[in-house]
Design a protein around this motif. Sequence first.
Motif, PDB file in Angstrom:
ATOM      1  N   GLU A  15       6.422   3.062   1.498  1.00 35.24           N
ATOM      2  CA  GLU A  15       6.539   3.483   0.098  1.00 35.24           C
ATOM      3  C   GLU A  15       6.490   2.283  -0.848  1.00 35.24           C
ATOM      4  O   GLU A  15       5.796   2.313  -1.869  1.00 35.24           O
ATOM      5  CB  GLU A  15       7.841   4.249  -0.117  1.00 35.24           C
ATOM      6  N   LEU A  16       7.214   1.240  -0.502  1.00 31.42           N
ATOM      7  CA  LEU A  16       7.239   0.043  -1.351  1.00 31.42           C
ATOM      8  C   LEU A  16       5.881  -0.647  -1.386  1.00 31.42           C
ATOM      9  O   LEU A  16       5.448  -1.123  -2.444  1.00 31.42           O
ATOM     10  CB  LEU A  16       8.327  -0.924  -0.875  1.00 31.42           C
ATOM     11  N   LEU A  17       5.219  -0.699  -0.248  1.00 30.33           N
ATOM     12  CA  LEU A  17       3.877  -1.290  -0.218  1.00 30.33           C
ATOM     13  C   LEU A  17       2.905  -0.475  -1.073  1.00 30.33           C
ATOM     14  O   LEU A  17       2.076  -1.031  -1.802  1.00 30.33           O
ATOM     15  CB  LEU A  17       3.365  -1.383   1.220  1.00 30.33           C
ATOM     16  N   LYS A  19       3.688   1.382  -3.656  1.00 31.69           N
ATOM     17  CA  LYS A  19       4.032   1.134  -5.062  1.00 31.69           C
ATOM     18  C   LYS A  19       3.480  -0.195  -5.547  1.00 31.69           C
ATOM     19  O   LYS A  19       3.210  -0.368  -6.735  1.00 31.69           O
ATOM     20  CB  LYS A  19       5.544   1.170  -5.267  1.00 31.69           C
ATOM     21  N   ALA A  20       3.317  -1.139  -4.619  1.00 32.59           N
ATOM     22  CA  ALA A  20       2.773  -2.456  -4.966  1.00 32.59           C
ATOM     23  C   ALA A  20       1.239  -2.444  -4.989  1.00 32.59           C
ATOM     24  O   ALA A  20       0.618  -3.486  -5.188  1.00 32.59           O
ATOM     25  CB  ALA A  20       3.276  -3.503  -3.980  1.00 32.59           C
ATOM     26  N   GLY A  21       0.649  -1.271  -4.757  1.00 34.13           N
ATOM     27  CA  GLY A  21      -0.804  -1.160  -4.866  1.00 34.13           C
ATOM     28  C   GLY A  21      -1.561  -1.189  -3.556  1.00 34.13           C
ATOM     29  O   GLY A  21      -2.792  -1.209  -3.556  1.00 34.13           O
ATOM     30  N   HIS A  22      -0.860  -1.201  -2.438  1.00 33.66           N
ATOM     31  CA  HIS A  22      -1.508  -1.223  -1.133  1.00 33.66           C
ATOM     32  C   HIS A  22      -1.676   0.194  -0.592  1.00 33.66           C
ATOM     33  O   HIS A  22      -0.971   1.115  -0.990  1.00 33.66           O
ATOM     34  CB  HIS A  22      -0.688  -2.053  -0.139  1.00 33.66           C
TER      35      HIS A  22
END
Length: 68
Positions: A15-17, A19-22
């Motif tokens: 999820e965090l990745l 959100k970072a555009g990945h």
Amino acid sequence: MNFLVDENLSPRVAELLAKAGHDAVHVRDLQATSAPDTTIMQLAAADGRTIIFRRHRLRRAPGPRPRD
């Protein structure tokens, strides 16, 4: 980058990745929890993903070993 997050890490990592555009998915998203390492490697290769895991090593894929 494209990532496949292994089951030994929280789905939150994917999820965090994302959100970072990945482009990131967790093995749960692919219904591949408890799958053997070779299956995880095949899934990642099929989608051009880098595996993110928390282990000291993956099991070697079947086939001949490269010579050093």
